[in-house]
Design a protein around this motif. Sequence first.
Motif, PDB file in Angstrom:
ATOM      1  N   LEU A 118       0.837  -1.206   0.000  1.00 15.37           N
ATOM      2  CA  LEU A 118       0.000   0.000   0.000  1.00 15.37           C
ATOM      3  C   LEU A 118       0.869   1.252   0.000  1.00 15.37           C
ATOM      4  CD1 LEU A 118      -2.862  -0.877   2.530  1.00 15.37           C
ATOM      5  CD2 LEU A 118      -3.136  -0.358   0.094  1.00 15.37           C
ATOM      6  N   LEU A 119       1.912   1.226   0.815  1.00 18.87           N
ATOM      7  CA  LEU A 119       2.810   2.376   0.914  1.00 18.87           C
ATOM      8  C   LEU A 119       3.500   2.644  -0.420  1.00 18.87           C
ATOM      9  CD1 LEU A 119       3.849   4.324   3.169  1.00 18.87           C
ATOM     10  CD2 LEU A 119       5.800   2.789   3.417  1.00 18.87           C
ATOM     11  N   CYS A 120       3.978   1.594  -1.049  1.00 20.52           N
ATOM     12  CA  CYS A 120       4.681   1.758  -2.325  1.00 20.52           C
ATOM     13  C   CYS A 120       3.738   2.199  -3.439  1.00 20.52           C
ATOM     14  CB  CYS A 120       5.373   0.449  -2.707  1.00 20.52           C
ATOM     15  SG  CYS A 120       6.818   0.070  -1.683  1.00 20.52           S
ATOM     16  N   THR A 121       2.527   1.646  -3.473  1.00 22.78           N
ATOM     17  CA  THR A 121       1.561   2.044  -4.505  1.00 22.78           C
ATOM     18  C   THR A 121       1.172   3.508  -4.349  1.00 22.78           C
ATOM     19  OG1 THR A 121       0.682  -0.215  -4.561  1.00 22.78           O
ATOM     20  CG2 THR A 121      -0.665   1.514  -5.543  1.00 22.78           C
ATOM     21  N   GLY A 122       0.906   3.928  -3.115  1.00 24.95           N
ATOM     22  CA  GLY A 122       0.593   5.331  -2.872  1.00 24.95           C
ATOM     23  C   GLY A 122       1.744   6.243  -3.250  1.00 24.95           C
ATOM     24  N   THR A 171       6.224   8.936   5.146  1.00 22.67           N
ATOM     25  CA  THR A 171       6.377   7.683   4.405  1.00 22.67           C
ATOM     26  C   THR A 171       7.632   6.932   4.830  1.00 22.67           C
ATOM     27  OG1 THR A 171       5.217   8.589   2.482  1.00 22.67           O
ATOM     28  CG2 THR A 171       6.631   6.677   2.105  1.00 22.67           C
ATOM     29  N   SER A 172       8.767   7.636   4.856  1.00 21.44           N
ATOM     30  CA  SER A 172      10.030   6.990   5.204  1.00 21.44           C
ATOM     31  C   SER A 172      10.027   6.513   6.651  1.00 21.44           C
ATOM     32  CB  SER A 172      11.189   7.967   4.969  1.00 21.44           C
ATOM     33  OG  SER A 172      11.233   8.372   3.616  1.00 21.44           O
ATOM     34  N   ALA A 173       9.455   7.326   7.546  1.00 16.05           N
ATOM     35  CA  ALA A 173       9.394   6.933   8.949  1.00 16.05           C
ATOM     36  C   ALA A 173       8.505   5.707   9.139  1.00 16.05           C
ATOM     37  CB  ALA A 173       8.890   8.095   9.798  1.00 16.05           C
ATOM     38  N   LEU A 174       7.366   5.675   8.461  1.00 13.86           N
ATOM     39  CA  LEU A 174       6.465   4.527   8.583  1.00 13.86           C
ATOM     40  C   LEU A 174       7.147   3.254   8.085  1.00 13.86           C
ATOM     41  CD1 LEU A 174       2.671   4.514   7.830  1.00 13.86           C
ATOM     42  CD2 LEU A 174       4.096   2.596   7.123  1.00 13.86           C
ATOM     43  N   LEU A 175       7.859   3.370   6.970  1.00 11.13           N
ATOM     44  CA  LEU A 175       8.526   2.197   6.425  1.00 11.13           C
ATOM     45  C   LEU A 175       9.581   1.667   7.394  1.00 11.13           C
ATOM     46  CD1 LEU A 175       8.874   0.284   4.012  1.00 11.13           C
ATOM     47  CD2 LEU A 175      10.657   1.815   3.172  1.00 11.13           C
ATOM     48  N   LEU A 230      14.212   0.694   1.933  1.00  8.88           N
ATOM     49  CA  LEU A 230      14.202   2.067   1.426  1.00  8.88           C
ATOM     50  C   LEU A 230      14.568   2.103  -0.052  1.00  8.88           C
ATOM     51  CD1 LEU A 230      15.801   3.825   4.515  1.00  8.88           C
ATOM     52  CD2 LEU A 230      13.520   4.293   3.583  1.00  8.88           C
ATOM     53  N   GLY A 231      15.388   1.170  -0.481  1.00  5.72           N
ATOM     54  CA  GLY A 231      15.691   1.065  -1.912  1.00  5.72           C
ATOM     55  C   GLY A 231      14.452   0.721  -2.718  1.00  5.72           C
ATOM     56  N   TYR A 232      13.647  -0.218  -2.216  1.00  8.26           N
ATOM     57  CA  TYR A 232      12.418  -0.586  -2.905  1.00  8.26           C
ATOM     58  C   TYR A 232      11.410   0.569  -2.890  1.00  8.26           C
ATOM     59  CZ  TYR A 232      14.127  -5.408  -2.704  1.00  8.26           C
ATOM     60  OH  TYR A 232      14.868  -6.549  -2.840  1.00  8.26           O
ATOM     61  N   LEU A 233      11.340   1.283  -1.767  1.00 10.91           N
ATOM     62  CA  LEU A 233      10.464   2.450  -1.726  1.00 10.91           C
ATOM     63  C   LEU A 233      10.910   3.484  -2.753  1.00 10.91           C
ATOM     64  CD1 LEU A 233       8.101   3.950  -0.306  1.00 10.91           C
ATOM     65  CD2 LEU A 233       9.819   4.938   1.235  1.00 10.91           C
ATOM     66  N   GLY A 234      12.221   3.623  -2.888  1.00 13.56           N
ATOM     67  CA  GLY A 234      12.748   4.529  -3.907  1.00 13.56           C
ATOM     68  C   GLY A 234      12.401   4.091  -5.310  1.00 13.56           C
ATOM     69  N   VAL A 235      12.367   2.780  -5.536  1.00 14.53           N
ATOM     70  CA  VAL A 235      11.937   2.260  -6.846  1.00 14.53           C
ATOM     71  C   VAL A 235      10.512   2.708  -7.129  1.00 14.53           C
ATOM     72  CG1 VAL A 235      11.376   0.171  -8.139  1.00 14.53           C
ATOM     73  CG2 VAL A 235      13.517   0.304  -6.867  1.00 14.53           C
ATOM     74  N   ALA A 236       9.653   2.624  -6.102  1.00 12.25           N
ATOM     75  CA  ALA A 236       8.267   3.074  -6.269  1.00 12.25           C
ATOM     76  C   ALA A 236       8.217   4.555  -6.612  1.00 12.25           C
ATOM     77  CB  ALA A 236       7.470   2.789  -4.997  1.00 12.25           C
ATOM     78  N   ASN A 286      22.739   6.818  -4.310  1.00  8.42           N
ATOM     79  CA  ASN A 286      22.861   7.759  -3.198  1.00  8.42           C
ATOM     80  C   ASN A 286      21.628   7.816  -2.302  1.00  8.42           C
ATOM     81  OD1 ASN A 286      25.489   8.742  -3.569  1.00  8.42           O
ATOM     82  ND2 ASN A 286      24.829  10.191  -5.141  1.00  8.42           N
ATOM     83  N   MET A 287      20.443   7.905  -2.880  1.00 13.81           N
ATOM     84  CA  MET A 287      19.269   8.256  -2.075  1.00 13.81           C
ATOM     85  C   MET A 287      18.871   7.204  -1.038  1.00 13.81           C
ATOM     86  SD  MET A 287      19.004  11.287  -2.861  1.00 13.81           S
ATOM     87  CE  MET A 287      17.626  11.628  -1.785  1.00 13.81           C
ATOM     88  N   PRO A 288      18.757   5.916  -1.372  1.00 14.05           N
ATOM     89  CA  PRO A 288      18.411   4.963  -0.312  1.00 14.05           C
ATOM     90  C   PRO A 288      19.468   4.890   0.780  1.00 14.05           C
ATOM     91  CG  PRO A 288      18.929   3.808  -2.358  1.00 14.05           C
ATOM     92  CD  PRO A 288      18.839   5.255  -2.693  1.00 14.05           C
ATOM     93  N   ALA A 289      20.735   5.039   0.402  1.00 13.30           N
ATOM     94  CA  ALA A 289      21.802   4.994   1.404  1.00 13.30           C
ATOM     95  C   ALA A 289      21.735   6.213   2.328  1.00 13.30           C
ATOM     96  CB  ALA A 289      23.166   4.932   0.713  1.00 13.30           C
ATOM     97  N   ILE A 290      21.423   7.384   1.778  1.00 15.07           N
ATOM     98  CA  ILE A 290      21.304   8.590   2.596  1.00 15.07           C
ATOM     99  C   ILE A 290      20.157   8.448   3.592  1.00 15.07           C
ATOM    100  CG2 ILE A 290      20.692  11.041   2.554  1.00 15.07           C
ATOM    101  CD1 ILE A 290      22.178  11.224  -0.149  1.00 15.07           C
ATOM    102  N   PHE A 291      19.013   7.971   3.134  1.00 12.93           N
ATOM    103  CA  PHE A 291      17.864   7.788   4.023  1.00 12.93           C
ATOM    104  C   PHE A 291      18.179   6.772   5.127  1.00 12.93           C
ATOM    105  CE2 PHE A 291      15.560  10.185   0.946  1.00 12.93           C
ATOM    106  CZ  PHE A 291      14.357  10.564   1.523  1.00 12.93           C
ATOM    107  N   ALA A 292      18.773   5.642   4.742  1.00 12.10           N
ATOM    108  CA  ALA A 292      19.086   4.614   5.735  1.00 12.10           C
ATOM    109  C   ALA A 292      20.133   5.105   6.728  1.00 12.10           C
ATOM    110  CB  ALA A 292      19.573   3.352   5.026  1.00 12.10           C
ATOM    111  N   TRP A 293      21.123   5.831   6.251  1.00  8.20           N
ATOM    112  CA  TRP A 293      22.173   6.382   7.124  1.00  8.20           C
ATOM    113  C   TRP A 293      21.560   7.344   8.142  1.00  8.20           C
ATOM    114  CZ3 TRP A 293      26.568  10.273   5.682  1.00  8.20           C
ATOM    115  CH2 TRP A 293      27.640  10.147   6.589  1.00  8.20           C
ATOM    116  N   THR A 294      20.620   8.146   7.693  1.00  9.79           N
ATOM    117  CA  THR A 294      19.954   9.087   8.585  1.00  9.79           C
ATOM    118  C   THR A 294      19.239   8.367   9.724  1.00  9.79           C
ATOM    119  OG1 THR A 294      19.621  10.647   6.755  1.00  9.79           O
ATOM    120  CG2 THR A 294      18.266  10.964   8.723  1.00  9.79           C
ATOM    121  N   VAL A 295      18.504   7.315   9.382  1.00  2.00           N
ATOM    122  CA  VAL A 295      17.781   6.560  10.416  1.00  2.00           C
ATOM    123  C   VAL A 295      18.757   5.794  11.309  1.00  2.00           C
ATOM    124  CG1 VAL A 295      16.020   4.807  10.840  1.00  2.00           C
ATOM    125  CG2 VAL A 295      15.753   6.396   8.940  1.00  2.00           C
TER     126      VAL A 295
END
Length: 398
Positions: free
Chosen positions: A12-16, A123-127, A140-146, A316-325
């Motif tokens: 649901l999160l990825c489709t949205g 979105t990122s926090a929920l995931l 987060l990589g898969y969310l980025g694919v979406a 870059n982007m999934p790694a940046i998000f994951a590093w932040t968390v």
Amino acid sequence: METPLFTRTFWLLCTGTVLFMASFGMLLPELPGYLAQMGAHHLIGWIVALFTIGAFFSRFVSGRMADRAGRKPVMLFGTAVTALAGFAYIGAARMDNVAMAVTGFLVVRLLHGLSTGFRPTGTSALLTDIVPAQRRGEALGYLGVAGNAGMALGPALGSWLAVEFGYDAMFLASSALGVAAYGMTALLPESLPHPRKVQWGDLNVFEGGSLERAAWPSSVFLLPVALAFGAFLTVTPDLVEGLGFKYKGSFNTVVVAASIVARLIAGKASDRHGRVELMMVGAVLLAVGMTLFSNATSVPMLLTAGVVYGLSIGINMPAIFAWTVDLAPEGKAATSLSTMLMALEVGIGGGAYVSGTWYATNPEVLLSLYGGCAFFGLAGFAFLFWWRRVHKNGGFAR
């Protein structure tokens, strides 16, 4: 037993996310031409800049609210904004005179930025709430694919609608996708334990708690990445058109497709080999991609540049998000993400305004602007090299 990754909530999160990203992304390639049609080509730098200003200031509220009142209210508000924005652009164009129409457009653009100031934070926090920590980068990589799928489909659809049916059709389609994204978001469960109702105090930026210090390393690296992205968004439509593309958004599809391929691999790789190591590769590819853009005088060179640059974004982007968390204190994931994303808005807005203003006054600098963006990739690499050296020598982790 390990929590599964591919749950109903995940899909649901990825489709949205696909629908949301397509909704606002479909406008980007055509808005410079839309503004030029209104006689305001000199203001193209403000198209992205105002959007990011709106997103930037909303992040002083969105992260803290998501950590207190829940992820879902923040996501719903941001999605509602993008659902209404298309109608607002149409209304602004029907004002009494051109000057008022241009002003109305710019105001709507500023308010439209609230959408990305709210939804991606939630979105990122929920995931990250619902997936195992050891698979955070992969998720987060898969969310980025979406998100990339939306950014690939949206611009291509938007350009086709604008060319074949006019700008109003594009704006209406944007709102329709926003409404669909809102419906998908409404079906999501709340992932924050013991959320409370949104309170007026959540909107008081002077109360404190709007920023998280632990996010500074990812924010510093993200800044040059975002500066390059802001310039890319602003001037690339003209470069693409000059090389013969009828549907300008179709080139975005090339960049996004390359990013999707990278995200399918990079997120999981960052879980195994480290965030910093992956981002160093991404920084090098950013510099190479922008160098190729600065020499793009033919379609094959342009496509090559787009693929390399897309790979850099996907790494870059999934790694940046994951590093932040990873660096966030317990209970501050959303606040850390919103702090990091402020750097995104500053970078995109600054890169868009400077490149757009400079290009509007001197079109001959178009290719040189990309050469300047290559420097940002090198700057990001230098910061990560320093961070890795200090951290491996027993220095601070935050």
